[in-house]
Every structure is written in structure tokens, then in C-alpha cells.
Design an enzyme around this catalytic site. Structure first.
Site, PDB file in Angstrom:
ATOM      1  N   SER A  58       0.865  -1.185   0.000  1.00 45.42           N
ATOM      2  CA  SER A  58       0.000   0.000   0.000  1.00 45.42           C
ATOM      3  C   SER A  58       0.902   1.236   0.000  1.00 45.42           C
ATOM      4  O   SER A  58       2.039   1.179   0.488  1.00 45.42           O
ATOM      5  CB  SER A  58      -0.854  -0.003   1.267  1.00 45.42           C
ATOM      6  OG  SER A  58      -1.432   1.272   1.474  1.00 45.42           O
ATOM      7  N   TYR A 104      -2.007  -1.467  10.410  1.00 50.33           N
ATOM      8  CA  TYR A 104      -2.152  -1.757   8.976  1.00 50.33           C
ATOM      9  C   TYR A 104      -0.905  -1.277   8.225  1.00 50.33           C
ATOM     10  O   TYR A 104      -0.315  -2.026   7.435  1.00 50.33           O
ATOM     11  CB  TYR A 104      -3.414  -1.081   8.422  1.00 50.33           C
ATOM     12  CG  TYR A 104      -3.543  -1.207   6.918  1.00 50.33           C
ATOM     13  CD1 TYR A 104      -3.931  -2.405   6.333  1.00 50.33           C
ATOM     14  CD2 TYR A 104      -3.255  -0.126   6.073  1.00 50.33           C
ATOM     15  CE1 TYR A 104      -4.031  -2.532   4.955  1.00 50.33           C
ATOM     16  CE2 TYR A 104      -3.350  -0.241   4.695  1.00 50.33           C
ATOM     17  CZ  TYR A 104      -3.742  -1.452   4.138  1.00 50.33           C
ATOM     18  OH  TYR A 104      -3.832  -1.573   2.767  1.00 50.33           O
TER      19      TYR A 104
HETATM   20  N1  LIG Z   1      -8.653  -0.474  -1.652  1.00 48.09           N
HETATM   21  C1  LIG Z   1      -7.627   0.265  -1.300  1.00 48.09           C
HETATM   22  O1  LIG Z   1      -7.748   1.498  -1.183  1.00 48.09           O
HETATM   23  C2  LIG Z   1      -6.275  -0.368  -1.071  1.00 48.09           C
HETATM   24  C3  LIG Z   1      -5.158   0.478  -1.013  1.00 48.09           C
HETATM   25  C4  LIG Z   1      -3.908  -0.074  -0.795  1.00 48.09           C
HETATM   26  C5  LIG Z   1      -3.767  -1.446  -0.659  1.00 48.09           C
HETATM   27  N2  LIG Z   1      -4.864  -2.249  -0.714  1.00 48.09           N
HETATM   28  C6  LIG Z   1      -4.653  -3.705  -0.552  1.00 48.09           C
HETATM   29  O2  LIG Z   1      -5.220  -4.391  -1.649  1.00 48.09           O
HETATM   30  C7  LIG Z   1      -5.548  -5.723  -1.266  1.00 48.09           C
HETATM   31  C8  LIG Z   1      -6.958  -6.043  -1.753  1.00 48.09           C
HETATM   32  O3  LIG Z   1      -7.881  -5.209  -1.067  1.00 48.09           O
HETATM   33  P1  LIG Z   1      -9.184  -4.614  -1.762  1.00 48.09           P
HETATM   34  O4  LIG Z   1      -9.059  -3.161  -1.770  1.00 48.09           O
HETATM   35  O5  LIG Z   1      -9.465  -5.314  -3.023  1.00 48.09           O
HETATM   36  O6  LIG Z   1     -10.271  -4.961  -0.646  1.00 48.09           O
HETATM   37  P2  LIG Z   1     -11.440  -6.059  -0.632  1.00 48.09           P
HETATM   38  O7  LIG Z   1     -12.400  -5.795  -1.725  1.00 48.09           O
HETATM   39  O8  LIG Z   1     -11.940  -6.067   0.763  1.00 48.09           O
HETATM   40  O9  LIG Z   1     -10.682  -7.417  -0.958  1.00 48.09           O
HETATM   41  C9  LIG Z   1      -9.923  -8.126  -0.011  1.00 48.09           C
HETATM   42  C10 LIG Z   1      -9.824  -9.569  -0.456  1.00 48.09           C
HETATM   43  O10 LIG Z   1      -9.008 -10.269   0.485  1.00 48.09           O
HETATM   44  C11 LIG Z   1      -9.702 -11.453   0.878  1.00 48.09           C
HETATM   45  N3  LIG Z   1      -9.334 -11.849   2.230  1.00 48.09           N
HETATM   46  C12 LIG Z   1      -9.334 -11.096   3.359  1.00 48.09           C
HETATM   47  N4  LIG Z   1      -8.993 -11.842   4.408  1.00 48.09           N
HETATM   48  C13 LIG Z   1      -8.785 -13.111   3.935  1.00 48.09           C
HETATM   49  C14 LIG Z   1      -8.422 -14.348   4.530  1.00 48.09           C
HETATM   50  N5  LIG Z   1      -8.206 -14.463   5.851  1.00 48.09           N
HETATM   51  N6  LIG Z   1      -8.288 -15.437   3.739  1.00 48.09           N
HETATM   52  C15 LIG Z   1      -8.511 -15.352   2.405  1.00 48.09           C
HETATM   53  N7  LIG Z   1      -8.854 -14.214   1.783  1.00 48.09           N
HETATM   54  C16 LIG Z   1      -8.987 -13.118   2.543  1.00 48.09           C
HETATM   55  C17 LIG Z   1     -11.181 -11.101   0.767  1.00 48.09           C
HETATM   56  O11 LIG Z   1     -11.958 -12.272   0.550  1.00 48.09           O
HETATM   57  P3  LIG Z   1     -12.916 -12.968   1.636  1.00 48.09           P
HETATM   58  O12 LIG Z   1     -13.425 -11.900   2.560  1.00 48.09           O
HETATM   59  O13 LIG Z   1     -13.989 -13.591   0.790  1.00 48.09           O
HETATM   60  O14 LIG Z   1     -12.055 -13.969   2.308  1.00 48.09           O
HETATM   61  C18 LIG Z   1     -11.183 -10.259  -0.503  1.00 48.09           C
HETATM   62  O15 LIG Z   1     -11.264 -11.075  -1.634  1.00 48.09           O
HETATM   63  C19 LIG Z   1      -5.387  -5.785   0.252  1.00 48.09           C
HETATM   64  O16 LIG Z   1      -4.166  -6.419   0.554  1.00 48.09           O
HETATM   65  C20 LIG Z   1      -5.343  -4.316   0.670  1.00 48.09           C
HETATM   66  O17 LIG Z   1      -4.603  -4.110   1.839  1.00 48.09           O
HETATM   67  C21 LIG Z   1      -6.111  -1.738  -0.921  1.00 48.09           C
END
Ligand SMILES: NC(=O)c1ccc[n+]([C@@H]2O[C@H](COP(=O)([O-])OP(=O)(O)OC[C@H]3O[C@@H](n4cnc5c(N)ncnc54)[C@H](OP(=O)(O)O)[C@@H]3O)[C@@H](O)[C@H]2O)c1
Length: 300
Positions: free
Chosen positions: A152, A165
Site C-alpha cells: 500500500s 495496517y
Molecule cells: N482499496 C484500497 O484502497 C487499497 C489500497 C492499498 C492497498 N490495498 C490492498 O489491496 C488488497 C486487496 O484489497 P481490496 O481493496 O481489493 O479490498 P477487498 O475488496 O476487501 O478485498 C480483499 C480480499 O481479500 C480477501 N481476504 C481477506 N482476508 C482473507 C483471509 N483471511 N483469507 C482469504 N482471503 C482473505 C477477501 O476475501 P474474503 O473476505 O472472501 O475472504 C477479498 O477477496 C489488500 O491487501 C489491501 O490491503 C487496498
């Protein structure tokens, strides 16, 4: 490990390449899976929520892709072993691992329950390291591969209502930088992605109000991440407007504090707005329940 000839990333992609994406039931993981369709890989998708994961898988199957969805919790050792065993059984190899599964919890450190700290560390960093540790020998045996870790931009801009985080995401970046040199000799590339704010379920799960965070749509980010599977890059910062921001804060330490404070204030505002939204929705729900109870009483 025995050193092998460097894996050529030219002609890296033919339709026999096998890609694992963790956290593919929503957000960035789901969008990356869709952005990969043009390369026609074999995809292994993992997440805990079966309905959402199968929905992603079905979208891709309709586009004639070979997809293996595996319902699993990435924190669980047996689940990680199952992901790797099933992938090898079904497709025979692992070319790319996209470590995307993760979550945020916007909370003041003083108020943060220990279970939340465990969840953040176990999901965002411990599972990512262990998954990589299990996959790397397979890639080495094959003569190469690619690891893509989703960190991130907050790894470089630590902010206070998100401290744990930020610490996990900073660890993801440092881990990637650390293993890159070692794995290069085995033809294994390591890319780190540092996204800014994007509109996914991440905000809601973090306890933030979407409208105040005002993130970008994930499509363009997903295309850039998909490209890393053909052309790895040490660090991918997105959106591009974050590149000068991160550069300036790295170069001029005194600005870092000012900028992180501004971001922290914004996150704090989004958190408070979310708490108010939840309270408002709960009140509306309560009013509805009272109305329903009165209506039933009058009827009787
Ligand atoms: N959105 C942002 O602004 C942003 C910015 C910087 C970095 N990120 C990073 O991008 C990545 C994806 O996030 P996103 O934004 O796409 O959010 P999201 O829509 O909430 O997706 C998160 C994904 O991770 C999975 N997950 C969470 N805990 C898990 C576990 N214990 N086992 C297996 N799967 C798990 C969730 O699936 P289930 O709940 O179905 O398990 C979901 O598919 C993350 O690492 C996040 O930190 C996001």
C-alpha cells in the site's frame, strides 16, 4: 537451492501459465482476474466467501478461461497447503503468485483490540510470507516464476488511525525488497504494488466511509497489475499522482509528518462519518421495528 539459468520473461506468457490470486472474491483481486483474461492463463482464485468467489470464477469461465476457485482462509496452514496441492494436481505448475488477500482496520492504537492486531498481522504479512515460502521452491524447480505482492502507499506514509495496517504493509514492501536479490538468481521476479485509495470493500471493512475516502475505480490499477505478470517491476505505485508524493516525502523528511497528518485527519473523518452512518442506520432500523410492532398490535 541450486542456481538455475535465469528465467526469460520474454515469451513468458503462453496459455500454459498458471496464476494464483489470493483474495479474488472482491475488489482488486477480482478486477486483476478479469484484467488477466486477455492473456488466457489458467487461474486459481482463493478467498473465504464462497458465493462471491464462485461469482468471480463463473464470470471468467464464461470467457472460456480455465479457473479453479478454492474456498480457503489464507491464515490457515492446511488451507495454504490445499491451495498449492490442488493447483499442482489440476494444472501441474505455478508460474505467478499474486499475494493480494488483505484487510485494513482504521482504529486508534490505544483502542485497538488484540484480536484485530492478530488478524491484520496474520492476514497481511504472516500468510503472505508463508505462502511465498511454500511456492518459491516450486518456481525454483520449474526454472522461474513471478511473485506479486500487494502492499500500500501507506507503507511509505504511516498514518495514526491505521498504524498496525501501515506496519504490515511496510513489512510487505521490505520483505519484497529483501527476497528480490536472492530470488533473481533463480529466475524468480518480485514485484511490489503500492496502491493509493481505491473504491473496494476495503473501506467498509476498515470502518471507513466510502464517500469521504473518495477512492478511484480499480479497473486501471488491475490492468497495470496484470501487466506485471509479463513485465515485472520492482515497485508499482498507483495512481501515478502518488509517485511525486511518495518521492517528495522520502526526500524531505520534514514534509512527511505534515502530509501524513493531513492523510490521518482525512482517515479519521472517514471513520467518524462511518460510525455516524452506522448509528443512523441502526436508529432507522429501530424505528422500523417499532412501527412494525405497533402495526401488528393494531391488527390484532
Ligand atoms: N482499496 C484500497 O484502497 C487499497 C489500497 C492499498 C492497498 N490495498 C490492498 O489491496 C488488497 C486487496 O484489497 P481490496 O481493496 O481489493 O479490498 P477487498 O475488496 O476487501 O478485498 C480483499 C480480499 O481479500 C480477501 N481476504 C481477506 N482476508 C482473507 C483471509 N483471511 N483469507 C482469504 N482471503 C482473505 C477477501 O476475501 P474474503 O473476505 O472472501 O475472504 C477479498 O477477496 C489488500 O491487501 C489491501 O490491503 C487496498
Amino acid at each position: 537451492m541450486q542456481k538455475k539459468a535465469r528465467y526469460s520473461n520474454n515469451a513468458f506468457f503462453d496459455d500454459s501459465k498458471v496464476i494464483i490470486i489470493t483474495g479474488a472474491s472482491s475488489g482488486i483481486g477480482k478486477a486483476v482476474a478479469q484484467a488477466l483474461v486477455r492473456y488466457k492463463p489458467k487461474l486459481v482464485l482463493t478467498a473465504r466467501r464462497k458465493r462471491k468467489l464462485y461469482h468471480t470464477a463463473n464470470l471468467l469461465k464464461k470467457q472460456k478461461l480455465k479457473v479453479l476457485p478454492i474456498v480457503s482462509d489464507i491464515r490457515n496452514r492446511e488451507d495454504r497447503t490445499r491451495i498449492i496441492d490442488l493447483t499442482l494436481k489440476m494444472f501441474g505448475r505455478i508460474d505467478v503468485l499474486i499475494n493480494n488477500a488483505g484487510l485494513g482496520k482504521a482504529n486508534l492504537f490505544l483502542n485497538q483490540p488484540e484480536e484485530e492486531i492478530d488478524q491484520l498481522i496474520e492476514t497481511n504479512i504472516l500468510s503472505l510470507i508463508k505462502m511465498t515460502h511454500a511456492v518459491v521452491p516450486i518456481m525454483e524447480e520449474q526454472g522461474g516464476g513471478s511473485i506479486i505482492n500487494i502492499s500500500s502507499s501507506l507503507a511509505m506514509l504511516p498514518v495514526y488511525p491505521f498504524a498496525v495496517y501501515c506496519a504490515t504493509k511496510s513489512a510487505v514492501k521490505v520483505f519484497g525488497d529483501g527476497i528480490r536479490q536472492e530470488l533473481k538468481d533463480y529466475g524468480i521476479s518480485v514485484s511490489t504494488v503500492l496502491p493509493g485509495p481505491y473504491n473496494t470493500e476495503f473501506n467498509k471493512i476498515s470502518g471507513l466511509n466510502d464517500e469521504i475516502v473518495n477512492g478511484k475505480a480499480v479497473d486501471k490499477l488491475a490492468i497495470k497489475i496484470a501487466k506485471l505478470t509479463i513485465k515485472p517491476k520492482n515497485n508499482l505505485i498507483q495512481p501515478r499522482s502518488f509517485i511525486p508524493l511518495l518521492w517528495i516525502t522520502e526526500k524531505f523528511g520534514f514534509l512527511k509528518e505534515k502530509i501524513t497528518l493531513k492523510i490521518a485527519e482525512q482517515i479519521y473523518k472517514a471513520r467518524i462519518a462511518n460510525i455516524k452512518k452506522i448509528e443512523f442506520e441502526e436508529t432507522k432500523l429501530e424505528e422500523k421495528e417499532i412501527e412494525l410492532a405497533v402495526a401488528t398490535k393494531t391488527k390484532n
